[in-house]
Design a protein around this motif. Structure first.
Motif, short mmCIF file in Angstrom:
data_model
loop_
_atom_site.label_atom_id
_atom_site.label_comp_id
_atom_site.label_asym_id
_atom_site.label_seq_id
_atom_site.Cartn_x
_atom_site.Cartn_y
_atom_site.Cartn_z
N ASP A 48 1.44 6.54 -6.96
CA ASP A 48 0.27 7.35 -7.31
C ASP A 48 0.52 8.84 -7.07
O ASP A 48 -0.18 9.68 -7.63
N ALA A 49 1.52 9.15 -6.26
CA ALA A 49 1.91 10.54 -6.03
C ALA A 49 3.07 10.95 -6.94
O ALA A 49 3.53 12.09 -6.86
N THR A 88 0.83 -1.21 0.00
CA THR A 88 0.00 0.00 0.00
C THR A 88 0.87 1.25 0.00
O THR A 88 0.57 2.23 -0.71
N HIS A 89 1.92 1.24 0.78
CA HIS A 89 2.85 2.37 0.84
C HIS A 89 3.51 2.60 -0.52
O HIS A 89 3.64 3.74 -0.97
N ARG A 92 0.70 -0.96 -13.01
CA ARG A 92 0.48 0.35 -12.40
C ARG A 92 1.53 1.34 -12.88
O ARG A 92 2.72 1.19 -12.61
N ARG A 142 2.30 1.68 -3.49
CA ARG A 142 1.28 2.17 -4.42
C ARG A 142 1.03 3.66 -4.21
O ARG A 142 0.89 4.41 -5.18
N SER A 143 0.94 4.06 -2.96
CA SER A 143 0.70 5.48 -2.67
C SER A 143 1.82 6.35 -3.20
O SER A 143 1.58 7.45 -3.73
N ALA A 144 3.05 5.88 -3.06
CA ALA A 144 4.19 6.64 -3.57
C ALA A 144 4.11 6.77 -5.09
O ALA A 144 4.30 7.86 -5.65
N ASP A 177 6.04 9.76 -6.75
CA ASP A 177 7.30 9.69 -6.01
C ASP A 177 7.99 8.35 -6.26
O ASP A 177 8.03 7.48 -5.38
#
Length: 315
Positions: free
Chosen positions: A176-177, A169-170, A221, A172-174, A179
């Motif tokens: 998606d931002a 999850t961490h 992704r 994916r969040s990176a 980063d």
């Protein structure tokens, strides 16, 4: 490494002849937390003179448990990429269990009896947060009860970065931002996607920055809209460049998201080729310019920054 498809129920022919060490998890991305599980399991297998097996799944469990459409899931690692990474981390036997409704409905004891004992596990290794049914009753703390002395259980604690758990999850969040730098730190390697080079609008060539337009598989992704330093693998060779994930807003509104890569010092025709993209560094967000001249000036700056980053990377 041997790879097996397990279509429930587990076929007796898939049971290893000798006891194995079995690591459990979905392992999307095979990030640094997953790598700790694999390292611990590999060490245990070596100590016992046993093979290391991994049991994972063909689709994300959310497809069954949360009724998420299968074609909407964007993976950090597709089956092919996960298989490649598992081989890199010393796995001998890789089992892809098809996550069918029948499999999802198994109670914890039946799961343990049919799959963990069924795969001749002498030791089962998983992360501290691994579950195999309802979290309250089917977790690593309760696994020894279901094991009934038939195999040992090893729980691997969380891998941390700056005090936070490293997780898919961490990562994916990176991404998606945008980063990718953080995502790569969490993964322990540079994030990769695949694709096919297709024909685009050929506008980059008129600007002096020809691009390879990459059609990415739906299940992979992509990082967020933005400009990145990348490398593209063509015929086994990694070619440096810069990538744009965006809508080409300078040339009109409402355009689809595309991936275009300008390769440095590379002039071959690669239309139709299957390629891999290695995402190295975030440069900036997408900007709408008032004309082509402003865009070209920015591209020159992007190229300079990318070349400087790549030079530092190889020191």
């Amino acid at each position: 490494m041997q790879v097996f498809d397990v279509i429930p129920p587990l076929a007796p022919t898939l049971r290893p002849a000798a006891p194995i060490v079995l690591a459990l998890g979905f392992f999307d991305g095979v990030h640094r937390g997953h790598q700790e599980v694999l390292r611990r399991a590999r060490a245990e297998a070596d100590a016992r003179g046993a093979q290391l097996g991994v049991m994972t799944f063909d689709v994300h469990p959310a497809v069954i448990y949360q009724h998420v459409p299968a074609d909407s899931v964007k993976y950090l690692s597709t089956r092919a990429r996960k298989t490649e990474l598992m081989a890199q981390f010393g796995v001998d036997l890789l089992y892809f269990v098809h996550f069918t409704p029948r499999f999802a409905a198994l109670d914890p004891q039946t799961f343990v009896d049919e799959y963990l004992v069924g795969l001749n596990a002498a030791v089962v290794v998983a992360g501290f947060d691994y579950t195999y049914g309802k979290q309250a009753v089917a977790n690593m703390a309760t696994l020894p009860t279901y094991a009934r002395g038939r195999f040992d259980c090893i729980t691997v604690p969380a891998a941390l970065r700056d005090g936070s758990k490293i997780s898919s999850t961490h990562v994916r969040s990176a991404l998606d931002a945008g980063d990718v730098d953080l995502a790569n730190q969490l993964l322990g390697y540079a994030y990769e996607t695949t694709g096919t080079v297709v024909h685009g609008e050929a506008r980059g060539r008129t600007l002096g920055y020809p691009t390879a337009n990459i059609e990415t598989p739906n299940a992979e992704r992509l990082p967020a809209i933005g400009i990145y330093t990348v490398a593209l693998q063509v015929d086994g060779r990694w070619v440096p460049g810069m990538a744009s994930v965006g809508r080409n807003v300078t040339f009109g509104a409402g355009r689809p998201v595309t991936l275009e890569i300008n390769l440095f010092d590379f002039h071959q025709d690669i239309y139709g080729r299957s390629v891999r993209v290695r995402w190295l560094h975030y440069l900036r967000g997408e900007v709408r310019f008032t004309g082509a001249a402003g865009l070209v000036a920015q591209l020159a700056q992007d190229e300079a920054q990318s070349r400087a980053y790549l030079k530092e990377l190889t020191r």
